[in-house]
Design an enzyme around this catalytic site. Structure first.
Site, short mmCIF file in Angstrom:
data_model
loop_
_atom_site.label_atom_id
_atom_site.label_comp_id
_atom_site.label_asym_id
_atom_site.label_seq_id
_atom_site.Cartn_x
_atom_site.Cartn_y
_atom_site.Cartn_z
CB THR A 263 46.01 42.70 48.48
OG1 THR A 263 45.84 43.38 47.25
CG2 THR A 263 45.83 41.21 48.28
NE ARG B 220 46.89 44.59 37.35
CZ ARG B 220 47.10 44.34 38.64
NH1 ARG B 220 46.08 44.18 39.45
NH2 ARG B 220 48.32 44.26 39.11
N1 ASP Z 1 48.78 42.19 44.24
C1 ASP Z 1 47.62 43.00 43.99
C2 ASP Z 1 47.48 43.19 42.51
O1 ASP Z 1 48.47 43.43 41.84
C3 ASP Z 1 47.69 44.35 44.64
C4 ASP Z 1 48.14 44.38 46.09
O2 ASP Z 1 48.56 43.36 46.64
O3 ASP Z 1 48.06 45.45 46.73
O4 ASP Z 1 46.38 43.18 42.03
#
Ligand code: ASP
Length: 320
Positions: free
Chosen positions: A185, A213
Protein backbone atom coordinates in the site's frame (compact mmCIF):
# COMPACT_ATOMS: atom_id res chain seq x y z
CA UNK A 1 0.61 35.00 12.92
CA UNK A 2 2.02 31.88 11.31
CA UNK A 3 3.64 29.39 13.65
CA UNK A 4 7.15 28.22 12.86
CA UNK A 5 7.26 25.16 10.68
CA UNK A 6 9.18 23.42 7.95
CA UNK A 7 7.79 22.19 4.70
CA UNK A 8 8.14 18.41 4.49
CA UNK A 9 6.80 15.16 3.11
CA UNK A 10 6.81 11.61 4.44
CA UNK A 11 5.77 8.56 2.41
CA UNK A 12 5.27 4.81 2.73
CA UNK A 13 5.07 2.02 0.19
CA UNK A 14 3.57 -0.53 2.58
CA UNK A 15 4.56 -2.48 5.68
CA UNK A 16 4.85 -6.23 6.16
CA UNK A 17 7.15 -9.20 6.04
CA UNK A 18 9.95 -7.46 4.18
CA UNK A 19 13.26 -9.21 4.82
CA UNK A 20 16.65 -8.85 3.19
CA UNK A 21 16.66 -12.39 1.77
CA UNK A 22 13.37 -11.79 -0.06
CA UNK A 23 14.59 -8.99 -2.32
CA UNK A 24 17.36 -9.23 -4.90
CA UNK A 25 19.85 -6.36 -4.95
CA UNK A 26 18.36 -5.16 -8.24
CA UNK A 27 14.77 -5.24 -6.89
CA UNK A 28 15.80 -3.42 -3.76
CA UNK A 29 17.60 -0.74 -5.76
CA UNK A 30 14.64 -0.28 -8.06
CA UNK A 31 12.24 0.11 -5.11
CA UNK A 32 14.54 2.64 -3.44
CA UNK A 33 14.74 4.58 -6.71
CA UNK A 34 10.94 4.73 -7.00
CA UNK A 35 10.56 5.80 -3.36
CA UNK A 36 13.14 8.54 -3.90
CA UNK A 37 11.37 9.71 -7.09
CA UNK A 38 8.04 9.91 -5.21
CA UNK A 39 9.64 11.90 -2.39
CA UNK A 40 11.37 14.25 -4.83
CA UNK A 41 8.16 14.83 -6.81
CA UNK A 42 6.18 15.67 -3.68
CA UNK A 43 8.91 17.84 -2.21
CA UNK A 44 9.33 19.77 -5.48
CA UNK A 45 5.67 20.84 -5.26
CA UNK A 46 6.22 22.10 -1.70
CA UNK A 47 9.50 23.83 -2.52
CA UNK A 48 7.81 25.68 -5.40
CA UNK A 49 5.22 27.02 -2.94
CA UNK A 50 2.54 24.47 -3.88
CA UNK A 51 0.05 23.09 -1.38
CA UNK A 52 0.33 19.90 0.60
CA UNK A 53 -2.61 18.24 -1.21
CA UNK A 54 -0.87 18.57 -4.57
CA UNK A 55 2.41 17.39 -3.02
CA UNK A 56 0.98 14.14 -1.68
CA UNK A 57 -0.90 13.51 -4.92
CA UNK A 58 2.33 13.90 -6.91
CA UNK A 59 4.08 11.38 -4.67
CA UNK A 60 1.21 8.87 -4.53
CA UNK A 61 0.55 8.99 -8.26
CA UNK A 62 4.15 8.02 -8.98
CA UNK A 63 3.87 5.08 -6.59
CA UNK A 64 0.54 4.05 -8.13
CA UNK A 65 2.23 3.98 -11.54
CA UNK A 66 5.16 1.89 -10.23
CA UNK A 67 4.62 -1.89 -10.45
CA UNK A 68 6.53 -2.32 -7.17
CA UNK A 69 3.68 -1.18 -4.96
CA UNK A 70 0.26 -2.57 -4.21
CA UNK A 71 -1.59 0.47 -5.56
CA UNK A 72 -2.58 1.28 -9.14
CA UNK A 73 -0.34 -0.78 -11.45
CA UNK A 74 0.84 -3.72 -9.33
CA UNK A 75 -2.29 -3.98 -7.19
CA UNK A 76 -2.92 -7.38 -5.58
CA UNK A 77 -5.59 -9.79 -6.84
CA UNK A 78 -8.91 -10.45 -5.15
CA UNK A 79 -10.01 -14.02 -4.50
CA UNK A 80 -11.84 -14.14 -7.87
CA UNK A 81 -8.61 -12.96 -9.54
CA UNK A 82 -9.45 -9.32 -10.27
CA UNK A 83 -8.30 -5.96 -8.89
CA UNK A 84 -10.39 -3.67 -6.67
CA UNK A 85 -8.67 -0.52 -5.52
CA UNK A 86 -9.25 1.86 -2.60
CA UNK A 87 -7.92 5.37 -1.96
CA UNK A 88 -8.55 8.42 0.22
CA UNK A 89 -7.31 11.93 0.79
CA UNK A 90 -7.83 14.47 3.57
CA UNK A 91 -6.97 18.13 4.09
CA UNK A 92 -5.95 19.29 7.55
CA UNK A 93 -6.96 22.94 7.12
CA UNK A 94 -10.72 22.34 6.89
CA UNK A 95 -11.13 18.56 7.40
CA UNK A 96 -12.40 18.11 3.84
CA UNK A 97 -11.94 14.54 2.61
CA UNK A 98 -12.65 12.27 -0.35
CA UNK A 99 -12.42 8.53 -0.91
CA UNK A 100 -13.14 5.80 -3.43
CA UNK A 101 -13.55 2.12 -2.60
CA UNK A 102 -13.54 -0.94 -4.83
CA UNK A 103 -12.78 0.83 -8.12
CA UNK A 104 -11.81 -1.42 -11.04
CA UNK A 105 -11.15 0.89 -14.01
CA UNK A 106 -9.74 4.13 -12.64
CA UNK A 107 -6.03 4.25 -13.44
CA UNK A 108 -5.09 6.49 -10.49
CA UNK A 109 -7.51 6.05 -7.58
CA UNK A 110 -5.89 8.89 -5.61
CA UNK A 111 -7.03 11.34 -8.31
CA UNK A 112 -10.56 9.98 -8.02
CA UNK A 113 -10.44 10.49 -4.23
CA UNK A 114 -9.37 14.09 -4.85
CA UNK A 115 -12.28 14.63 -7.26
CA UNK A 116 -14.71 13.27 -4.68
CA UNK A 117 -13.27 15.71 -2.13
CA UNK A 118 -13.44 18.68 -4.51
CA UNK A 119 -16.54 18.06 -6.62
CA UNK A 120 -18.97 15.85 -4.77
CA UNK A 121 -21.16 16.50 -1.75
CA UNK A 122 -20.10 13.07 -0.45
CA UNK A 123 -16.99 11.76 1.24
CA UNK A 124 -16.87 8.23 -0.19
CA UNK A 125 -18.02 6.65 -3.45
CA UNK A 126 -17.76 2.91 -4.09
CA UNK A 127 -17.68 0.42 -6.97
CA UNK A 128 -19.25 1.19 -10.34
CA UNK A 129 -20.54 4.55 -9.10
CA UNK A 130 -17.02 5.62 -8.19
CA UNK A 131 -15.58 4.51 -11.55
CA UNK A 132 -18.39 6.27 -13.42
CA UNK A 133 -17.82 9.44 -11.39
CA UNK A 134 -14.08 9.42 -12.09
CA UNK A 135 -14.72 8.88 -15.82
CA UNK A 136 -17.17 11.80 -15.85
CA UNK A 137 -14.46 13.93 -14.24
CA UNK A 138 -12.15 13.11 -17.16
CA UNK A 139 -9.77 10.81 -15.28
CA UNK A 140 -7.90 8.10 -17.24
CA UNK A 141 -9.73 4.76 -17.37
CA UNK A 142 -8.10 1.37 -18.04
CA UNK A 143 -9.23 -2.22 -18.40
CA UNK A 144 -8.85 -4.23 -15.19
CA UNK A 145 -5.89 -6.21 -16.56
CA UNK A 146 -3.85 -2.98 -16.74
CA UNK A 147 -3.22 -3.55 -13.00
CA UNK A 148 -1.82 -7.08 -13.60
CA UNK A 149 1.76 -7.94 -12.71
CA UNK A 150 3.56 -11.26 -12.71
CA UNK A 151 4.67 -11.00 -9.09
CA UNK A 152 1.19 -10.29 -7.70
CA UNK A 153 -0.28 -13.06 -9.84
CA UNK A 154 2.23 -15.51 -8.38
CA UNK A 155 1.28 -14.40 -4.87
CA UNK A 156 -2.40 -14.97 -5.74
CA UNK A 157 -1.62 -18.45 -7.14
CA UNK A 158 0.28 -19.42 -3.98
CA UNK A 159 -2.54 -18.35 -1.69
CA UNK A 160 -5.12 -19.96 -3.95
CA UNK A 161 -3.26 -23.28 -3.88
CA UNK A 162 -2.87 -23.19 -0.10
CA UNK A 163 -6.50 -22.31 0.42
CA UNK A 164 -7.71 -25.08 -1.87
CA UNK A 165 -5.44 -27.55 -0.11
CA UNK A 166 -7.36 -26.94 3.09
CA UNK A 167 -10.85 -28.29 3.55
CA UNK A 168 -12.36 -25.55 5.68
CA UNK A 169 -12.05 -22.74 3.24
CA UNK A 170 -13.34 -19.99 5.51
CA UNK A 171 -10.84 -20.66 8.25
CA UNK A 172 -8.04 -21.26 5.78
CA UNK A 173 -8.58 -17.97 3.96
CA UNK A 174 -8.22 -16.06 7.22
CA UNK A 175 -5.02 -17.92 8.15
CA UNK A 176 -3.62 -17.30 4.73
CA UNK A 177 -4.39 -13.57 4.90
CA UNK A 178 -2.57 -13.39 8.22
CA UNK A 179 0.41 -15.48 7.17
CA UNK A 180 0.85 -14.09 3.68
CA UNK A 181 0.42 -10.45 4.61
CA UNK A 182 3.25 -8.78 2.80
CA UNK A 183 3.41 -5.17 1.69
CA UNK A 184 2.70 -2.53 -0.88
CA UNK A 185 0.00 0.00 0.00
CA UNK A 186 1.21 3.55 -0.57
CA UNK A 187 0.64 6.79 1.30
CA UNK A 188 1.94 10.30 1.86
CA UNK A 189 1.61 13.11 4.39
CA UNK A 190 2.91 16.64 3.86
CA UNK A 191 2.93 20.11 5.34
CA UNK A 192 3.23 23.13 3.05
CA UNK A 193 4.53 26.67 3.44
CA UNK A 194 1.20 27.79 4.95
CA UNK A 195 1.49 25.09 7.61
CA UNK A 196 -1.39 23.11 6.13
CA UNK A 197 -1.31 19.32 6.42
CA UNK A 198 -2.67 16.77 3.93
CA UNK A 199 -2.67 12.97 4.00
CA UNK A 200 -3.54 10.32 1.42
CA UNK A 201 -3.46 6.55 0.97
CA UNK A 202 -3.94 4.23 -2.03
CA UNK A 203 -4.06 0.42 -2.19
CA UNK A 204 -5.11 -2.72 -3.98
CA UNK A 205 -6.05 -4.10 -0.54
CA UNK A 206 -4.98 -7.56 0.64
CA UNK A 207 -4.14 -10.54 -1.56
CA UNK A 208 -7.07 -12.92 -1.95
CA UNK A 209 -9.51 -10.54 -0.31
CA UNK A 210 -13.17 -11.31 -0.86
CA UNK A 211 -15.00 -9.69 -3.73
CA UNK A 212 -16.34 -6.39 -2.34
CA UNK A 213 -14.06 -6.33 0.72
CA UNK A 214 -13.06 -2.80 1.68
CA UNK A 215 -10.06 -2.17 3.88
CA UNK A 216 -8.95 0.74 6.03
CA UNK A 217 -7.23 2.76 3.30
CA UNK A 218 -10.34 4.57 2.02
CA UNK A 219 -11.87 4.89 5.50
CA UNK A 220 -11.28 8.37 6.90
CA UNK A 221 -10.09 7.97 10.49
CA UNK A 222 -8.80 4.42 9.93
CA UNK A 223 -6.24 4.55 7.08
CA UNK A 224 -6.03 8.30 6.58
CA UNK A 225 -6.53 11.40 8.70
CA UNK A 226 -5.32 15.02 8.69
CA UNK A 227 -6.11 17.85 11.06
CA UNK A 228 -3.94 20.97 11.37
CA UNK A 229 -4.65 20.92 15.13
CA UNK A 230 -2.82 17.62 15.60
CA UNK A 231 -1.20 15.73 12.70
CA UNK A 232 -1.57 13.91 9.40
CA UNK A 233 -1.46 10.10 9.19
CA UNK A 234 -1.41 7.46 6.44
CA UNK A 235 -1.55 3.82 7.51
CA UNK A 236 -0.66 0.45 6.04
CA UNK A 237 -1.31 -2.98 7.45
CA UNK A 238 -4.01 -5.51 8.19
CA UNK A 239 -6.95 -3.26 7.41
CA UNK A 240 -9.55 -4.97 9.56
CA UNK A 241 -7.55 -4.05 12.68
CA UNK A 242 -6.94 -0.50 11.49
CA UNK A 243 -10.67 0.01 10.96
CA UNK A 244 -11.66 -1.45 14.34
CA UNK A 245 -9.04 0.58 16.21
CA UNK A 246 -9.69 3.77 14.14
CA UNK A 247 -5.93 4.03 14.00
CA UNK A 248 -5.29 7.26 12.08
CA UNK A 249 -7.83 9.22 14.08
CA UNK A 250 -6.81 7.68 17.39
CA UNK A 251 -3.23 8.86 16.89
CA UNK A 252 -4.35 12.40 16.00
CA UNK A 253 -6.79 12.47 18.93
CA UNK A 254 -4.05 11.45 21.37
CA UNK A 255 -1.88 14.31 20.07
CA UNK A 256 -4.74 16.75 20.40
CA UNK A 257 -6.08 15.79 23.80
CA UNK A 258 -3.27 14.08 25.70
CA UNK A 259 -0.52 16.62 25.23
CA UNK A 260 1.85 13.96 23.84
CA UNK A 261 4.11 14.16 20.78
CA UNK A 262 3.16 12.51 17.50
CA UNK A 263 5.95 9.97 18.05
CA UNK A 264 4.57 9.04 21.48
CA UNK A 265 1.02 8.77 20.18
CA UNK A 266 2.03 6.63 17.20
CA UNK A 267 4.18 4.34 19.37
CA UNK A 268 1.33 3.85 21.85
CA UNK A 269 -1.11 2.84 19.10
CA UNK A 270 1.10 0.81 16.72
CA UNK A 271 3.57 -0.76 19.17
CA UNK A 272 1.06 -0.92 22.05
CA UNK A 273 -2.63 -1.31 21.25
CA UNK A 274 -2.28 -2.94 17.82
CA UNK A 275 0.70 -5.17 18.46
CA UNK A 276 -0.99 -6.62 21.54
CA UNK A 277 -3.91 -7.88 19.48
CA UNK A 278 -1.90 -9.03 16.43
CA UNK A 279 -2.68 -6.04 14.23
CA UNK A 280 0.30 -5.93 11.86
CA UNK A 281 1.27 -2.73 10.13
CA UNK A 282 2.50 0.78 10.51
CA UNK A 283 1.95 4.46 9.87
CA UNK A 284 3.72 7.50 8.59
CA UNK A 285 2.81 10.87 10.00
CA UNK A 286 3.77 14.50 10.23
CA UNK A 287 3.01 17.16 12.79
CA UNK A 288 2.20 20.77 11.87
CA UNK A 289 5.84 21.76 12.51
CA UNK A 290 6.95 19.42 9.69
CA UNK A 291 8.40 16.71 11.93
CA UNK A 292 8.01 13.26 10.29
CA UNK A 293 7.40 9.95 12.09
CA UNK A 294 7.49 6.41 10.72
CA UNK A 295 6.35 3.63 13.08
CA UNK A 296 5.70 -0.06 12.26
CA UNK A 297 5.43 -3.36 14.11
CA UNK A 298 6.38 -5.52 11.09
CA UNK A 299 9.86 -6.57 9.94
CA UNK A 300 9.90 -3.73 7.43
CA UNK A 301 8.12 -0.81 5.83
CA UNK A 302 9.01 0.91 2.58
CA UNK A 303 9.33 4.51 3.67
CA UNK A 304 11.05 7.87 3.44
CA UNK A 305 10.85 11.54 4.20
CA UNK A 306 12.23 14.77 2.90
CA UNK A 307 12.52 18.05 4.82
CA UNK A 308 14.77 21.08 4.26
CA UNK A 309 17.32 19.33 6.52
CA UNK A 310 17.18 15.70 5.46
CA UNK A 311 16.20 13.18 2.82
CA UNK A 312 15.86 9.54 3.92
CA UNK A 313 14.71 6.34 2.18
CA UNK A 314 14.57 3.04 4.11
CA UNK A 315 13.09 -0.46 3.93
CA UNK A 316 14.13 -2.71 6.84
CA UNK A 317 13.53 -2.22 10.55
CA UNK A 318 17.22 -1.83 11.35
CA UNK A 319 17.63 1.24 9.13
CA UNK A 320 17.20 4.83 10.38
N1 ASP B 1 -4.26 -1.69 4.70
C1 ASP B 1 -4.48 -2.33 3.43
C2 ASP B 1 -5.80 -3.05 3.48
O1 ASP B 1 -6.09 -3.69 4.47
C3 ASP B 1 -3.40 -3.31 3.06
C4 ASP B 1 -1.97 -2.85 3.26
O2 ASP B 1 -1.73 -1.78 3.83
O3 ASP B 1 -1.04 -3.55 2.82
O4 ASP B 1 -6.49 -3.03 2.50
Amino acid sequence: MATEHNIGIVIHGGAGTIKRDQLSAAQEQSIRTDLQAALDAGYAVLAAGGDSTQAIIAAIQLMEDSPHFNAGKGAVYTKPGKHELDASIMRGSDLEAGAVAGVSFTKNPILAAEQVMLHSPHVMLAGTGADTFSKAKGLAQVTNDYFDTEARFKAWQEVDAKTKAKQQEQAAAKDVLDAEFKFGTVGAVAVDQNGDLAAGTSTGGMTYKAWGRIGDSPVIGAGTYADNRSCGISATGHGEFFIRYAVAHDICARVRYQNVSLQQAADAVIMGELKKVGGSGGIIGMDPAGQPVMVFNTPGMYRGYKTPQQSVVAIYDDED
